[in-house]
Design a protein around this motif. Structure first.
Motif, short mmCIF file in Angstrom:
data_model
loop_
_atom_site.label_atom_id
_atom_site.label_comp_id
_atom_site.label_asym_id
_atom_site.label_seq_id
_atom_site.Cartn_x
_atom_site.Cartn_y
_atom_site.Cartn_z
N SER A 45 0.81 -1.25 0.03
CA SER A 45 -0.04 0.04 0.01
C SER A 45 0.87 1.48 0.03
O SER A 45 0.30 2.21 -0.60
N ALA A 46 1.98 1.19 0.68
CA ALA A 46 2.88 2.35 0.70
C ALA A 46 4.19 1.81 0.96
O ALA A 46 4.79 0.85 1.35
N ALA A 47 5.29 2.85 0.72
CA ALA A 47 6.66 2.68 0.97
C ALA A 47 7.29 3.92 1.50
O ALA A 47 6.91 5.11 1.11
N GLY A 48 8.32 3.80 2.47
CA GLY A 48 9.02 5.29 2.68
C GLY A 48 10.43 4.42 2.96
O GLY A 48 10.84 3.47 3.06
N GLN A 80 11.58 4.24 17.56
CA GLN A 80 11.14 3.10 17.60
C GLN A 80 10.47 2.39 16.08
O GLN A 80 10.25 3.40 15.57
N GLY A 81 10.35 1.42 15.95
CA GLY A 81 9.67 0.83 14.73
C GLY A 81 10.79 -0.20 14.16
O GLY A 81 11.97 -0.17 14.31
N PRO A 82 9.97 -1.22 13.21
CA PRO A 82 10.99 -2.03 12.31
C PRO A 82 11.94 -1.45 11.59
O PRO A 82 13.11 -2.03 11.47
N CYS A 83 11.82 -0.15 10.98
CA CYS A 83 12.63 0.45 10.19
C CYS A 83 13.75 0.84 10.96
O CYS A 83 14.87 0.73 10.47
N ALA A 124 10.32 -4.16 6.97
CA ALA A 124 11.72 -3.36 6.94
C ALA A 124 12.83 -4.00 6.09
O ALA A 124 13.38 -4.95 6.51
N ILE A 125 13.38 -3.28 4.88
CA ILE A 125 14.63 -3.89 4.27
C ILE A 125 15.76 -2.71 4.38
O ILE A 125 15.64 -1.83 4.14
N PRO A 126 16.91 -3.38 4.64
CA PRO A 126 17.94 -2.58 4.94
C PRO A 126 18.48 -1.93 3.61
O PRO A 126 18.64 -2.66 2.54
N ALA A 136 16.96 2.35 5.47
CA ALA A 136 16.03 1.21 5.39
C ALA A 136 14.87 1.77 4.56
O ALA A 136 14.49 2.76 4.58
N LEU A 137 14.43 0.90 3.87
CA LEU A 137 13.18 0.76 3.29
C LEU A 137 11.93 0.15 3.74
O LEU A 137 12.09 -0.81 4.38
N ASN A 138 10.86 0.84 4.15
CA ASN A 138 9.90 0.51 4.92
C ASN A 138 8.64 0.25 4.00
O ASN A 138 8.26 1.25 3.08
N LEU A 139 8.00 -0.98 4.19
CA LEU A 139 6.58 -1.16 3.34
C LEU A 139 5.51 -1.51 4.04
O LEU A 139 5.71 -2.22 5.23
N PHE A 140 4.19 -0.91 3.77
CA PHE A 140 3.06 -1.07 4.70
C PHE A 140 1.96 -1.54 3.58
O PHE A 140 1.93 -1.27 2.64
N GLN A 141 1.17 -2.40 4.35
CA GLN A 141 0.16 -2.90 3.64
C GLN A 141 -1.16 -2.70 4.49
O GLN A 141 -1.26 -2.83 5.75
N THR A 142 -2.10 -2.51 4.06
CA THR A 142 -3.65 -2.12 4.68
C THR A 142 -4.49 -3.69 4.85
O THR A 142 -5.22 -3.75 5.32
N THR A 143 -3.67 -4.70 4.32
CA THR A 143 -4.28 -6.08 4.59
C THR A 143 -3.20 -7.03 5.01
O THR A 143 -2.22 -6.59 5.39
#
Length: 255
Positions: A45-48, A80-83, A124-126, A136-143
């Motif tokens: 759904s999104a990436a940062g 804090q957070g996985p990223c 979270a991907i380094p 780091a690359l953070n990916l998010f999903q709404t499902t």
């Protein structure tokens, strides 16, 4: 058929990135495009994208939308957070169920804010080159959809491409990473955030739509985002030259 289309699109994206790796290329525009391509290719759904600055502090540099940018900013503010964890360990964290306390106990504030934003799963991907991690690359999903192993491998490949783009070819063989490219990108990002807010207010539209119009104008004229942003902030550029988004409210104007 779908797999072939995806492979063809992936090849196009890597060519697009390779074409960008010229002297003095626009790293911020490239990373925003990369965030958008992650959403397109990985069905998320999104990436940062977060980068470390010269002082060892993570900063958000690009996101596929404003909600994600604010969530990443929240994570950094609360450290804090996985990223954040991914950057510190250099290890990927994938298929994290944000609805389960057992998997988010280390970052309760982040998990709560992510759920409030509408996300159920995160990854979270380094951003790394050999043993050096620069973000780091953070990916998010709404499902609750899980990424498969080949999706995770693709995400890491895109993150690796981003890292090479950031460090540039001339730094790859050095024993240490020069901070100038990172610092320039981070400084430019602040100017661009100011312009996004300025244009959104002038046009009475969303920040995402304002940024899309700003990027479209800059890219059509081969202007660096940071250079155009600096001109706008200094008052040396008339923003009426930038076509307003179709969603701009009647009476909205540049200037």
């Amino acid at each position: 058929m779908i797999a072939m289309a995806r492979e063809r699109r992936l090849a196009e994206i890597f060519v697009e990135v390779a074409d960008s790796l010229v002297e003095d290329f626009d790293v911020i525009d490239l990373l925003h495009r990369l965030a958008a391509r992650c959403v397109e290719l990985l069905n998320v759904s999104a990436a940062g994208i977060l980068l470390v600055d010269a002082h060892g502090e993570l900063q958000i540099i690009a996101a596929s939308d404003e909600h994600t940018r604010l969530l990443e900013l929240f994570a950094l503010q609360h450290d804090q957070g996985p990223c954040v964890e991914c950057y510190r360990t250099g290890a990927a964290r994938t298929n994290i169920d944000l609805t389960r306390a057992a998997t988010t106990g280390a970052w309760p504030h982040f998990a709560e804010q992510a759920r409030a934003t509408g996300y159920m799963t995160t990854h979270a991907i380094p951003l790394r080159l050999r043993n050096r991690v620069v973000g780091a690359l953070n990916l998010f999903q709404t499902t609750a959809h899980r990424l498969r192993d080949d999706d995770i491998a693709l995400a890491q490949a895109l993150a690796d491409v981003a890292t090479i783009a950031i460090l540039q070819q001339r730094t790859l063989e050095q024993s240490h990473v020069e901070n100038s490219q990172l610092e320039n990108a981070l400084t430019s990002r602040i100017l661009i955030e100011q312009v996004k807010g300025f244009l959104a207010e002038r046009w009475n539209t969303s920040v995402d739509e304002a940024f899309a119009a700003f990027r479209s104008y800059a890219r059509a004229r081969h202007l660096r985002l940071s250079d155009l942003a600096a001109q706008i902030v200094s008052g040396d550029f008339d923003t009426r030259a930038i076509p307003a988004p179709a969603t701009a409210q009647p009476g909205a104007h540049g200037g």
